[in-house]
Design a protein around this motif. Structure first.
Motif, PDB file in Angstrom:
ATOM      1  N   SER A 152       0.781  -1.169  -0.089  1.00  0.00           N
ATOM      2  CA  SER A 152      -0.056  -0.020  -0.103  1.00  0.00           C
ATOM      3  C   SER A 152       0.859   1.237   0.056  1.00  0.00           C
ATOM      4  CB  SER A 152      -0.931  -0.042   1.231  1.00  0.00           C
ATOM      5  OG  SER A 152      -0.239   0.080   2.411  1.00  0.00           O
ATOM      6  N   ARG A 153       1.967   0.995   0.671  1.00  0.00           N
ATOM      7  CA  ARG A 153       2.856   2.349   0.698  1.00  0.00           C
ATOM      8  C   ARG A 153       3.368   2.769  -0.723  1.00  0.00           C
ATOM      9  NH1 ARG A 153       7.053   4.797   4.701  1.00  0.00           N
ATOM     10  NH2 ARG A 153       8.053   6.154   3.311  1.00  0.00           N
ATOM     11  N   LEU A 156       0.383   3.916  -3.012  1.00  0.00           N
ATOM     12  CA  LEU A 156      -0.069   5.261  -2.656  1.00  0.00           C
ATOM     13  C   LEU A 156       1.031   6.401  -2.879  1.00  0.00           C
ATOM     14  CD1 LEU A 156      -1.984   4.731   0.769  1.00  0.00           C
ATOM     15  CD2 LEU A 156      -3.011   5.426  -1.386  1.00  0.00           C
ATOM     16  N   THR A 157       2.291   5.981  -2.910  1.00  0.00           N
ATOM     17  CA  THR A 157       3.167   7.170  -3.238  1.00  0.00           C
ATOM     18  C   THR A 157       3.545   7.248  -4.546  1.00  0.00           C
ATOM     19  OG1 THR A 157       5.230   5.728  -2.535  1.00  0.00           O
ATOM     20  CG2 THR A 157       4.171   7.172  -0.826  1.00  0.00           C
TER      21      THR A 157
END
Lengths: 318, 259
Positions: A152-153, A156-157
Protein backbone atom coordinates in the motif's frame (compact mmCIF):
# COMPACT_ATOMS: atom_id res chain seq x y z
CA UNK A 1 23.47 12.10 35.16
CA UNK A 2 23.63 12.08 31.39
CA UNK A 3 25.89 9.07 31.59
CA UNK A 4 23.29 7.18 33.55
CA UNK A 5 20.60 8.14 31.10
CA UNK A 6 22.82 7.11 28.23
CA UNK A 7 23.49 3.72 29.75
CA UNK A 8 19.78 3.08 30.07
CA UNK A 9 19.00 3.38 26.34
CA UNK A 10 17.55 0.29 24.77
CA UNK A 11 16.92 -0.22 21.09
CA UNK A 12 14.29 -2.66 19.92
CA UNK A 13 14.84 -3.87 16.39
CA UNK A 14 14.73 -6.89 14.15
CA UNK A 15 17.59 -9.32 14.45
CA UNK A 16 20.44 -9.90 12.05
CA UNK A 17 21.33 -12.33 9.34
CA UNK A 18 23.21 -12.51 6.02
CA UNK A 19 26.19 -10.84 7.64
CA UNK A 20 24.25 -7.80 8.82
CA UNK A 21 23.42 -6.71 12.36
CA UNK A 22 19.80 -6.34 11.30
CA UNK A 23 17.88 -7.17 8.15
CA UNK A 24 15.38 -4.37 8.57
CA UNK A 25 16.32 -1.13 6.81
CA UNK A 26 15.13 1.30 9.48
CA UNK A 27 16.71 -0.70 12.30
CA UNK A 28 19.99 -0.75 10.37
CA UNK A 29 19.92 3.02 9.96
CA UNK A 30 19.59 3.52 13.71
CA UNK A 31 22.19 0.87 14.56
CA UNK A 32 24.69 2.39 12.18
CA UNK A 33 24.11 5.86 13.59
CA UNK A 34 24.63 4.66 17.16
CA UNK A 35 27.97 3.19 16.13
CA UNK A 36 29.01 6.31 14.27
CA UNK A 37 28.11 8.67 17.07
CA UNK A 38 29.44 6.48 19.85
CA UNK A 39 26.14 6.10 21.66
CA UNK A 40 25.99 3.13 23.98
CA UNK A 41 22.76 1.39 23.25
CA UNK A 42 21.58 -1.98 24.48
CA UNK A 43 20.22 -3.77 21.44
CA UNK A 44 17.34 -6.07 22.15
CA UNK A 45 16.06 -7.84 19.07
CA UNK A 46 12.35 -8.48 18.99
CA UNK A 47 12.74 -11.83 17.26
CA UNK A 48 10.74 -14.66 18.73
CA UNK A 49 8.81 -12.36 21.04
CA UNK A 50 5.29 -11.04 20.90
CA UNK A 51 6.75 -7.61 20.30
CA UNK A 52 6.86 -8.49 16.61
CA UNK A 53 3.22 -7.61 16.39
CA UNK A 54 2.81 -5.09 19.16
CA UNK A 55 5.77 -2.78 18.67
CA UNK A 56 6.66 -0.46 15.80
CA UNK A 57 10.24 -1.11 15.00
CA UNK A 58 12.73 0.42 15.47
CA UNK A 59 12.04 1.89 18.85
CA UNK A 60 14.43 3.55 21.26
CA UNK A 61 13.46 3.38 24.91
CA UNK A 62 15.21 5.70 27.30
CA UNK A 63 13.80 5.82 30.79
CA UNK A 64 10.17 6.73 30.32
CA UNK A 65 10.30 8.01 26.78
CA UNK A 66 9.94 5.85 23.71
CA UNK A 67 10.89 7.25 20.32
CA UNK A 68 10.04 5.69 16.97
CA UNK A 69 10.96 6.35 13.35
CA UNK A 70 14.61 6.69 12.35
CA UNK A 71 14.52 10.49 11.89
CA UNK A 72 12.99 11.04 15.32
CA UNK A 73 15.43 8.63 16.96
CA UNK A 74 18.38 10.39 15.33
CA UNK A 75 17.07 13.75 16.54
CA UNK A 76 16.71 12.33 20.03
CA UNK A 77 20.28 11.01 20.01
CA UNK A 78 21.56 14.35 18.79
CA UNK A 79 19.82 16.05 21.69
CA UNK A 80 21.57 13.61 24.02
CA UNK A 81 24.78 14.95 22.52
CA UNK A 82 25.52 11.91 20.38
CA UNK A 83 26.01 13.82 17.18
CA UNK A 84 27.74 12.35 14.19
CA UNK A 85 27.03 15.46 12.11
CA UNK A 86 28.92 17.81 14.36
CA UNK A 87 31.60 18.65 11.87
CA UNK A 88 29.39 19.24 8.88
CA UNK A 89 29.02 22.70 7.44
CA UNK A 90 25.59 24.19 7.03
CA UNK A 91 25.70 23.46 3.33
CA UNK A 92 26.61 19.83 3.95
CA UNK A 93 23.75 19.56 6.40
CA UNK A 94 21.41 20.79 3.67
CA UNK A 95 22.88 18.25 1.25
CA UNK A 96 22.25 15.52 3.84
CA UNK A 97 18.55 16.36 3.97
CA UNK A 98 18.33 16.42 0.18
CA UNK A 99 20.05 13.06 -0.32
CA UNK A 100 17.97 11.40 2.39
CA UNK A 101 14.85 12.67 0.59
CA UNK A 102 16.23 11.23 -2.65
CA UNK A 103 16.77 7.82 -1.04
CA UNK A 104 13.30 7.77 0.48
CA UNK A 105 11.49 8.85 -2.67
CA UNK A 106 13.40 6.98 -5.36
CA UNK A 107 15.08 3.98 -3.80
CA UNK A 108 12.76 2.90 -1.03
CA UNK A 109 9.74 1.94 -3.20
CA UNK A 110 11.91 -0.37 -5.27
CA UNK A 111 13.49 -1.91 -2.18
CA UNK A 112 10.07 -2.53 -0.66
CA UNK A 113 8.98 -4.07 -3.93
CA UNK A 114 12.05 -6.31 -4.19
CA UNK A 115 11.69 -7.71 -0.71
CA UNK A 116 7.94 -7.71 -0.09
CA UNK A 117 6.00 -7.62 -3.34
CA UNK A 118 8.06 -9.54 -5.84
CA UNK A 119 6.53 -13.00 -5.57
CA UNK A 120 9.69 -15.05 -5.93
CA UNK A 121 11.71 -13.07 -3.41
CA UNK A 122 8.87 -12.84 -0.95
CA UNK A 123 8.04 -16.52 -0.90
CA UNK A 124 11.62 -17.76 -0.98
CA UNK A 125 13.40 -15.33 1.26
CA UNK A 126 11.47 -12.64 3.08
CA UNK A 127 8.44 -14.54 4.31
CA UNK A 128 10.34 -17.59 5.57
CA UNK A 129 12.83 -15.37 7.34
CA UNK A 130 10.26 -13.25 9.13
CA UNK A 131 8.01 -16.20 9.82
CA UNK A 132 10.86 -18.13 11.37
CA UNK A 133 11.67 -15.19 13.62
CA UNK A 134 8.15 -14.79 14.97
CA UNK A 135 6.62 -16.94 17.69
CA UNK A 136 3.72 -19.23 16.98
CA UNK A 137 1.00 -18.29 15.99
CA UNK A 138 2.25 -14.88 14.89
CA UNK A 139 4.34 -16.41 12.15
CA UNK A 140 1.16 -16.65 10.10
CA UNK A 141 0.32 -12.96 10.44
CA UNK A 142 3.47 -10.91 10.73
CA UNK A 143 4.96 -11.32 7.24
CA UNK A 144 1.59 -10.80 5.57
CA UNK A 145 0.94 -7.65 7.51
CA UNK A 146 4.34 -6.21 6.67
CA UNK A 147 3.88 -7.14 3.02
CA UNK A 148 0.50 -5.50 2.67
CA UNK A 149 1.88 -2.40 4.40
CA UNK A 150 4.70 -2.28 1.87
CA UNK A 151 2.38 -2.72 -1.10
CA UNK A 152 0.00 0.00 0.00
CA UNK A 153 2.90 2.34 0.62
CA UNK A 154 4.23 1.79 -2.89
CA UNK A 155 0.85 2.25 -4.52
CA UNK A 156 -0.08 5.33 -2.55
CA UNK A 157 3.17 7.13 -3.11
CA UNK A 158 4.10 6.26 -6.66
CA UNK A 159 0.85 5.54 -8.43
CA UNK A 160 -2.59 6.96 -8.13
CA UNK A 161 -4.10 3.86 -6.58
CA UNK A 162 -7.36 3.69 -8.50
CA UNK A 163 -5.70 4.24 -11.85
CA UNK A 164 -2.57 2.16 -11.72
CA UNK A 165 -1.90 -1.37 -10.64
CA UNK A 166 1.38 -2.56 -9.28
CA UNK A 167 2.47 -4.01 -12.62
CA UNK A 168 2.26 -0.61 -14.27
CA UNK A 169 4.35 1.22 -11.72
CA UNK A 170 6.96 -1.55 -11.48
CA UNK A 171 8.91 -0.40 -14.50
CA UNK A 172 8.95 3.17 -13.29
CA UNK A 173 10.05 2.45 -9.74
CA UNK A 174 12.88 0.19 -10.83
CA UNK A 175 14.21 2.65 -13.37
CA UNK A 176 14.01 5.42 -10.76
CA UNK A 177 15.86 3.22 -8.27
CA UNK A 178 18.64 2.40 -10.71
CA UNK A 179 19.04 6.06 -11.49
CA UNK A 180 19.16 6.82 -7.77
CA UNK A 181 21.91 4.22 -7.28
CA UNK A 182 23.88 5.78 -10.13
CA UNK A 183 23.50 9.24 -8.59
CA UNK A 184 24.67 7.97 -5.20
CA UNK A 185 27.64 6.37 -6.87
CA UNK A 186 28.59 9.62 -8.59
CA UNK A 187 28.25 11.52 -5.36
CA UNK A 188 30.33 9.04 -3.34
CA UNK A 189 33.07 8.88 -5.92
CA UNK A 190 36.22 7.38 -4.47
CA UNK A 191 35.75 8.52 -0.88
CA UNK A 192 35.10 6.26 2.06
CA UNK A 193 32.10 8.22 3.26
CA UNK A 194 29.86 10.83 1.77
CA UNK A 195 31.37 13.74 3.68
CA UNK A 196 35.06 13.47 4.31
CA UNK A 197 36.62 10.72 6.33
CA UNK A 198 34.16 10.24 9.15
CA UNK A 199 30.66 8.86 8.76
CA UNK A 200 27.57 10.99 9.28
CA UNK A 201 23.82 10.46 9.34
CA UNK A 202 23.69 10.36 5.52
CA UNK A 203 26.10 7.43 5.63
CA UNK A 204 23.82 5.74 8.16
CA UNK A 205 20.79 6.17 5.90
CA UNK A 206 22.65 5.03 2.79
CA UNK A 207 24.01 2.01 4.64
CA UNK A 208 20.56 1.11 5.94
CA UNK A 209 19.07 1.15 2.45
CA UNK A 210 21.94 -0.43 0.54
CA UNK A 211 23.22 -3.13 2.88
CA UNK A 212 20.19 -5.49 2.79
CA UNK A 213 20.08 -5.20 -0.98
CA UNK A 214 23.78 -5.96 -1.17
CA UNK A 215 23.89 -8.87 1.24
CA UNK A 216 20.59 -10.70 0.96
CA UNK A 217 20.58 -13.76 -1.25
CA UNK A 218 17.66 -12.74 -3.42
CA UNK A 219 16.57 -15.28 -6.02
CA UNK A 220 15.65 -12.69 -8.62
CA UNK A 221 16.71 -9.13 -8.49
CA UNK A 222 17.82 -6.92 -11.35
CA UNK A 223 18.27 -4.14 -8.83
CA UNK A 224 20.73 -6.20 -6.83
CA UNK A 225 22.77 -6.98 -9.94
CA UNK A 226 22.77 -3.29 -10.77
CA UNK A 227 24.06 -2.48 -7.30
CA UNK A 228 26.76 -5.13 -7.55
CA UNK A 229 28.21 -3.34 -10.55
CA UNK A 230 28.64 -0.14 -8.60
CA UNK A 231 31.85 -1.05 -6.83
CA UNK A 232 32.15 2.04 -4.75
CA UNK A 233 28.73 1.51 -3.14
CA UNK A 234 29.35 -2.15 -2.32
CA UNK A 235 32.78 -1.22 -0.99
CA UNK A 236 31.14 1.46 1.13
CA UNK A 237 28.82 -1.12 2.76
CA UNK A 238 31.59 -3.66 3.30
CA UNK A 239 33.82 -0.99 4.77
CA UNK A 240 31.23 0.06 7.34
CA UNK A 241 30.52 -3.55 8.26
CA UNK A 242 34.16 -4.33 8.70
CA UNK A 243 35.06 -1.24 10.68
CA UNK A 244 32.01 -0.74 12.88
CA UNK A 245 30.27 -4.07 13.10
CA UNK A 246 33.00 -6.69 12.89
CA UNK A 247 33.20 -7.20 16.61
CA UNK A 248 29.46 -7.61 16.96
CA UNK A 249 28.24 -11.12 17.51
CA UNK A 250 25.30 -10.42 15.21
CA UNK A 251 27.67 -10.28 12.31
CA UNK A 252 28.68 -13.79 11.39
CA UNK A 253 30.13 -13.43 7.95
CA UNK A 254 31.11 -9.78 7.81
CA UNK A 255 34.75 -10.39 8.65
CA UNK A 256 35.22 -13.20 6.19
CA UNK A 257 37.29 -11.06 3.89
CA UNK A 258 39.29 -9.56 6.70
CA UNK A 259 39.37 -5.81 7.34
CA UNK A 260 39.04 -4.19 3.94
CA UNK A 261 41.35 -1.42 2.81
CA UNK A 262 39.72 1.86 1.86
CA UNK A 263 38.05 1.73 -1.52
CA UNK A 264 40.62 2.04 -4.24
CA UNK A 265 39.58 3.47 -7.55
CA UNK A 266 40.44 0.46 -9.66
CA UNK A 267 37.97 0.97 -12.46
CA UNK A 268 38.33 3.94 -14.69
CA UNK A 269 35.55 6.42 -14.03
CA UNK A 270 34.66 6.52 -17.70
CA UNK A 271 34.45 2.77 -17.92
CA UNK A 272 32.11 2.74 -14.96
CA UNK A 273 29.85 5.30 -16.58
CA UNK A 274 29.90 3.35 -19.81
CA UNK A 275 28.91 0.17 -18.00
CA UNK A 276 25.97 1.92 -16.38
CA UNK A 277 24.89 3.40 -19.68
CA UNK A 278 25.16 0.07 -21.48
CA UNK A 279 23.14 -1.63 -18.78
CA UNK A 280 20.49 1.01 -18.95
CA UNK A 281 20.29 0.70 -22.71
CA UNK A 282 20.29 -3.08 -22.72
CA UNK A 283 17.55 -3.19 -20.12
CA UNK A 284 15.56 -0.76 -22.20
CA UNK A 285 16.08 -2.78 -25.36
CA UNK A 286 15.10 -5.95 -23.53
CA UNK A 287 11.94 -4.37 -22.26
CA UNK A 288 11.08 -2.98 -25.67
CA UNK A 289 11.64 -6.36 -27.21
CA UNK A 290 9.43 -8.05 -24.63
CA UNK A 291 6.73 -5.51 -25.08
CA UNK A 292 6.83 -5.80 -28.82
CA UNK A 293 6.54 -9.56 -28.71
CA UNK A 294 3.62 -9.49 -26.36
CA UNK A 295 1.91 -6.61 -28.10
CA UNK A 296 -1.47 -7.61 -29.53
CA UNK A 297 -0.83 -5.62 -32.70
CA UNK A 298 2.24 -7.60 -33.47
CA UNK A 299 1.31 -10.09 -36.17
CA UNK A 300 2.11 -13.57 -34.89
CA UNK A 301 4.36 -15.65 -37.03
CA UNK A 302 2.61 -18.48 -38.79
CA UNK A 303 2.46 -21.32 -36.31
CA UNK A 304 3.32 -23.94 -38.88
CA UNK A 305 3.67 -23.93 -42.62
CA UNK A 306 0.44 -24.58 -44.45
CA UNK A 307 0.26 -28.24 -45.41
CA UNK A 308 1.07 -28.38 -49.04
CA UNK A 309 -1.69 -29.92 -51.08
CA UNK A 310 0.49 -31.75 -53.47
CA UNK A 311 3.65 -32.70 -51.74
CA UNK A 312 2.30 -35.05 -49.11
CA UNK A 313 2.90 -38.41 -50.65
CA UNK A 314 4.23 -37.89 -54.10
CA UNK A 315 7.93 -37.89 -54.30
CA UNK A 316 8.54 -37.21 -57.88
CA UNK A 317 6.65 -34.43 -59.57
CA UNK A 318 7.10 -35.85 -62.91
CA UNK B 1 4.23 4.36 -18.35
CA UNK B 2 6.32 1.36 -19.19
CA UNK B 3 9.90 1.85 -20.28
CA UNK B 4 9.12 0.91 -23.87
CA UNK B 5 6.33 3.45 -24.05
CA UNK B 6 8.67 6.11 -22.69
CA UNK B 7 11.25 5.23 -25.32
CA UNK B 8 8.68 5.51 -28.08
CA UNK B 9 7.48 8.81 -26.73
CA UNK B 10 11.00 10.18 -26.74
CA UNK B 11 11.42 9.10 -30.31
CA UNK B 12 8.22 10.76 -31.38
CA UNK B 13 8.98 13.86 -29.38
CA UNK B 14 12.37 14.25 -30.96
CA UNK B 15 10.87 14.16 -34.41
CA UNK B 16 9.10 17.53 -34.25
CA UNK B 17 10.12 20.94 -32.99
CA UNK B 18 8.16 22.75 -30.30
CA UNK B 19 4.94 24.06 -31.89
CA UNK B 20 3.44 27.48 -31.36
CA UNK B 21 0.16 26.20 -30.03
CA UNK B 22 1.37 24.24 -27.01
CA UNK B 23 -1.09 24.50 -24.17
CA UNK B 24 -0.95 23.93 -20.43
CA UNK B 25 -4.06 22.92 -18.53
CA UNK B 26 -4.78 23.60 -14.90
CA UNK B 27 -7.91 23.97 -12.75
CA UNK B 28 -9.78 27.27 -12.62
CA UNK B 29 -7.56 29.90 -11.21
CA UNK B 30 -9.92 32.08 -9.27
CA UNK B 31 -12.20 29.54 -7.71
CA UNK B 32 -10.95 26.03 -7.90
CA UNK B 33 -7.22 25.60 -7.85
CA UNK B 34 -5.59 24.65 -4.58
CA UNK B 35 -2.21 25.54 -3.14
CA UNK B 36 -0.34 22.37 -4.10
CA UNK B 37 -1.69 22.27 -7.67
CA UNK B 38 -1.02 25.96 -8.17
CA UNK B 39 2.57 25.45 -7.00
CA UNK B 40 3.15 22.55 -9.40
CA UNK B 41 1.58 24.45 -12.28
CA UNK B 42 3.64 27.56 -11.63
CA UNK B 43 6.79 25.44 -11.47
CA UNK B 44 6.09 24.01 -14.93
CA UNK B 45 5.26 27.45 -16.35
CA UNK B 46 8.48 28.84 -14.91
CA UNK B 47 10.48 25.97 -16.37
CA UNK B 48 9.01 26.44 -19.84
CA UNK B 49 9.66 30.17 -19.72
CA UNK B 50 13.22 29.54 -18.63
CA UNK B 51 13.66 27.29 -21.65
CA UNK B 52 12.13 29.97 -23.84
CA UNK B 53 9.28 27.74 -24.98
CA UNK B 54 5.93 29.45 -25.54
CA UNK B 55 2.89 27.90 -23.92
CA UNK B 56 -0.68 29.07 -23.40
CA UNK B 57 -2.37 28.45 -20.10
CA UNK B 58 -5.95 27.18 -20.22
CA UNK B 59 -8.03 26.80 -17.09
CA UNK B 60 -10.48 23.95 -17.12
CA UNK B 61 -12.61 22.62 -14.30
CA UNK B 62 -11.90 19.01 -15.20
CA UNK B 63 -8.16 19.40 -15.76
CA UNK B 64 -7.37 16.80 -13.11
CA UNK B 65 -9.44 14.19 -14.91
CA UNK B 66 -8.03 15.00 -18.32
CA UNK B 67 -4.49 14.52 -17.10
CA UNK B 68 -2.95 11.14 -18.02
CA UNK B 69 -1.61 10.57 -14.51
CA UNK B 70 -4.28 12.40 -12.58
CA UNK B 71 -1.89 15.14 -11.53
CA UNK B 72 -1.81 18.82 -12.41
CA UNK B 73 -0.51 20.39 -14.58
CA UNK B 74 -0.29 18.75 -17.95
CA UNK B 75 0.77 20.09 -21.31
CA UNK B 76 -0.66 19.31 -24.71
CA UNK B 77 2.02 19.56 -27.36
CA UNK B 78 1.38 18.45 -30.92
CA UNK B 79 -0.39 15.16 -30.44
CA UNK B 80 1.11 14.27 -27.08
CA UNK B 81 -0.02 14.88 -23.53
CA UNK B 82 2.51 14.94 -20.72
CA UNK B 83 1.88 15.65 -17.05
CA UNK B 84 4.05 16.54 -14.05
CA UNK B 85 7.36 18.36 -14.02
CA UNK B 86 9.61 15.28 -14.20
CA UNK B 87 8.16 13.83 -17.42
CA UNK B 88 7.81 17.32 -18.92
CA UNK B 89 11.53 17.95 -18.34
CA UNK B 90 12.35 14.69 -20.10
CA UNK B 91 9.96 15.55 -22.92
CA UNK B 92 11.56 18.93 -23.56
CA UNK B 93 14.97 17.31 -23.34
CA UNK B 94 13.96 14.91 -26.11
CA UNK B 95 13.07 17.95 -28.20
CA UNK B 96 16.51 19.37 -27.58
CA UNK B 97 15.82 21.97 -24.90
CA UNK B 98 17.48 21.40 -21.57
CA UNK B 99 18.59 23.60 -18.70
CA UNK B 100 20.82 21.12 -16.91
CA UNK B 101 23.16 20.06 -19.72
CA UNK B 102 26.00 22.11 -18.34
CA UNK B 103 26.04 20.28 -15.01
CA UNK B 104 28.49 17.50 -14.27
CA UNK B 105 27.40 14.23 -12.73
CA UNK B 106 27.84 15.19 -9.09
CA UNK B 107 25.94 18.44 -9.63
CA UNK B 108 23.17 16.62 -11.41
CA UNK B 109 22.94 14.20 -8.49
CA UNK B 110 22.67 17.17 -6.14
CA UNK B 111 20.03 18.82 -8.27
CA UNK B 112 17.89 15.69 -8.33
CA UNK B 113 18.35 15.23 -4.59
CA UNK B 114 17.18 18.79 -3.88
CA UNK B 115 14.20 18.38 -6.18
CA UNK B 116 13.22 15.29 -4.23
CA UNK B 117 13.63 17.26 -1.01
CA UNK B 118 11.18 19.87 -2.26
CA UNK B 119 8.74 17.20 -3.36
CA UNK B 120 9.15 15.20 -0.18
CA UNK B 121 8.84 18.06 2.28
CA UNK B 122 7.24 21.12 0.72
CA UNK B 123 4.67 19.41 -1.45
CA UNK B 124 3.72 16.93 1.27
CA UNK B 125 3.42 19.74 3.79
CA UNK B 126 1.18 21.68 1.40
CA UNK B 127 -1.03 18.65 0.96
CA UNK B 128 -1.13 18.08 4.69
CA UNK B 129 -2.10 21.65 5.46
CA UNK B 130 -4.78 21.65 2.79
CA UNK B 131 -6.45 18.36 3.57
CA UNK B 132 -5.46 17.07 6.99
CA UNK B 133 -5.85 20.32 8.91
CA UNK B 134 -9.54 20.50 9.69
CA UNK B 135 -10.00 24.24 9.65
CA UNK B 136 -8.25 24.72 6.31
CA UNK B 137 -10.01 21.73 4.79
CA UNK B 138 -13.44 22.95 5.85
CA UNK B 139 -13.05 26.61 5.04
CA UNK B 140 -10.87 26.55 1.97
CA UNK B 141 -9.98 23.23 0.38
CA UNK B 142 -13.29 21.44 0.19
CA UNK B 143 -15.34 24.41 -0.99
CA UNK B 144 -12.75 25.37 -3.60
CA UNK B 145 -12.13 21.88 -4.87
CA UNK B 146 -15.80 21.18 -5.47
CA UNK B 147 -16.89 24.63 -6.61
CA UNK B 148 -17.60 23.76 -10.27
CA UNK B 149 -19.96 20.96 -9.34
CA UNK B 150 -23.49 20.93 -7.99
CA UNK B 151 -24.84 19.10 -5.00
CA UNK B 152 -24.44 16.19 -4.20
CA UNK B 153 -21.47 15.63 -6.49
CA UNK B 154 -19.46 18.40 -4.87
CA UNK B 155 -19.70 16.84 -1.44
CA UNK B 156 -18.81 13.39 -2.70
CA UNK B 157 -15.78 14.54 -4.70
CA UNK B 158 -14.44 16.74 -1.94
CA UNK B 159 -14.65 14.06 0.71
CA UNK B 160 -13.24 11.44 -1.64
CA UNK B 161 -10.20 13.57 -2.35
CA UNK B 162 -9.73 14.31 1.32
CA UNK B 163 -9.91 10.62 2.16
CA UNK B 164 -7.34 9.77 -0.52
CA UNK B 165 -4.90 12.38 0.69
CA UNK B 166 -5.29 11.33 4.31
CA UNK B 167 -4.63 7.71 3.36
CA UNK B 168 -1.45 8.76 1.64
CA UNK B 169 -0.33 10.81 4.62
CA UNK B 170 -0.88 7.85 6.90
CA UNK B 171 1.06 5.55 4.60
CA UNK B 172 4.13 7.76 4.60
CA UNK B 173 4.04 8.43 8.31
CA UNK B 174 2.76 12.01 8.28
CA UNK B 175 -0.62 11.03 9.65
CA UNK B 176 0.49 11.36 13.24
CA UNK B 177 2.17 14.73 12.83
CA UNK B 178 0.76 17.88 14.35
CA UNK B 179 0.46 21.12 12.41
CA UNK B 180 3.31 22.57 14.43
CA UNK B 181 5.62 19.72 13.43
CA UNK B 182 4.68 20.23 9.79
CA UNK B 183 5.54 23.93 10.01
CA UNK B 184 8.82 22.94 11.61
CA UNK B 185 9.57 20.58 8.70
CA UNK B 186 8.82 23.37 6.24
CA UNK B 187 11.23 25.64 8.11
CA UNK B 188 13.95 23.01 7.97
CA UNK B 189 13.42 22.49 4.28
CA UNK B 190 13.57 26.24 3.64
CA UNK B 191 16.70 26.45 5.75
CA UNK B 192 18.34 23.72 3.66
CA UNK B 193 17.34 25.49 0.43
CA UNK B 194 18.51 28.83 1.78
CA UNK B 195 21.89 27.43 2.72
CA UNK B 196 22.28 25.76 -0.64
CA UNK B 197 21.37 28.96 -2.46
CA UNK B 198 23.66 31.13 -0.33
CA UNK B 199 24.38 34.38 -2.13
CA UNK B 200 24.17 33.01 -5.64
CA UNK B 201 21.58 34.11 -8.17
CA UNK B 202 20.42 30.60 -8.92
CA UNK B 203 21.10 27.25 -7.34
CA UNK B 204 23.72 26.23 -9.89
CA UNK B 205 26.05 28.88 -11.29
CA UNK B 206 24.44 31.75 -13.11
CA UNK B 207 21.95 29.74 -15.12
CA UNK B 208 18.62 28.55 -13.83
CA UNK B 209 17.77 24.86 -13.86
CA UNK B 210 14.62 22.87 -13.22
CA UNK B 211 15.39 23.01 -9.51
CA UNK B 212 15.06 26.81 -9.63
CA UNK B 213 11.73 26.48 -11.42
CA UNK B 214 10.43 24.00 -8.85
CA UNK B 215 11.54 26.02 -5.83
CA UNK B 216 10.15 29.20 -7.34
CA UNK B 217 6.79 27.56 -8.04
CA UNK B 218 6.36 26.37 -4.49
CA UNK B 219 7.73 29.35 -2.59
CA UNK B 220 5.97 31.97 -4.70
CA UNK B 221 2.66 30.19 -4.30
CA UNK B 222 3.10 29.85 -0.55
CA UNK B 223 3.94 33.53 -0.26
CA UNK B 224 1.02 34.73 -2.33
CA UNK B 225 -1.78 32.40 -1.24
CA UNK B 226 -4.13 33.30 1.57
CA UNK B 227 -4.76 30.48 4.01
CA UNK B 228 -6.51 30.43 7.34
CA UNK B 229 -3.28 31.40 9.06
CA UNK B 230 -0.20 33.19 7.79
CA UNK B 231 2.17 30.91 9.67
CA UNK B 232 3.39 29.11 6.55
CA UNK B 233 4.16 32.30 4.66
CA UNK B 234 5.88 33.75 7.72
CA UNK B 235 8.18 30.75 7.95
CA UNK B 236 9.24 31.17 4.34
CA UNK B 237 9.64 34.95 4.68
CA UNK B 238 12.22 34.56 7.40
CA UNK B 239 14.78 33.51 4.76
CA UNK B 240 15.65 36.67 2.92
CA UNK B 241 17.73 35.12 0.18
CA UNK B 242 14.80 32.90 -0.79
CA UNK B 243 12.58 35.99 -0.98
CA UNK B 244 14.97 37.81 -3.24
CA UNK B 245 15.35 34.66 -5.34
CA UNK B 246 11.59 34.55 -5.91
CA UNK B 247 11.48 38.21 -6.77
CA UNK B 248 14.35 37.83 -9.20
CA UNK B 249 12.75 34.90 -11.04
CA UNK B 250 9.42 36.69 -11.16
CA UNK B 251 10.94 39.83 -12.61
CA UNK B 252 13.10 38.00 -15.12
CA UNK B 253 10.60 35.53 -16.46
CA UNK B 254 7.13 36.72 -15.55
CA UNK B 255 7.35 40.45 -16.02
CA UNK B 256 4.49 40.53 -18.47
CA UNK B 257 2.23 38.65 -16.09
CA UNK B 258 -0.25 40.95 -14.45
CA UNK B 259 -0.89 39.06 -11.21
Amino acid sequence: MNQNMAAAMELRCWGGDWGLPSVHTESLIVLAYTKFSGAKVAVSPIDWTWKTITVTVPELVCGDTAVQEPTQILNFLRKQRFNADYELTARQGADTMAYIALLEEKLQPALLHTFWVDAENYSNLTRPWFASRSPFPLNFFVPGRLASGALSRILLTTGEAPLHRISEVEGKIYSDAKECLNLLSYRLGTANFFFGNSPTSLDAFAFGFLAPLHKASLPSSPLQSHLRQLDNLTGFCDNILAVYFSSDHFCKIAAQAGPLPPVQETMDANLQKLTQLVNKESNLIEKMDDNLRSSPQHKPHRPEPKPSLSSAKSSTPA
Amino acid sequence: MSLAAEAFMSQMAAAEPWPENATLYQPLKEDQILLSDCASSLAVQAYLRMCGLPVQVFCRANAEYMSPSGKIPFIHVGNQVVSELGPIVQFTKAKGHSLSDGLDDVQRAEMKAYMELVNNMLLTAELYIQWCDDSTATEISRPRYSSPYSWPLNKILAYQKQWEVRRKMNAIGWGGKTLEQVYEDVSQCCQALSQRLGTQSYFFNKQPTELDALVFGHLFTILTTRLTSTELAERVKSYSNLLSFCRRVEQTYFEDKSS
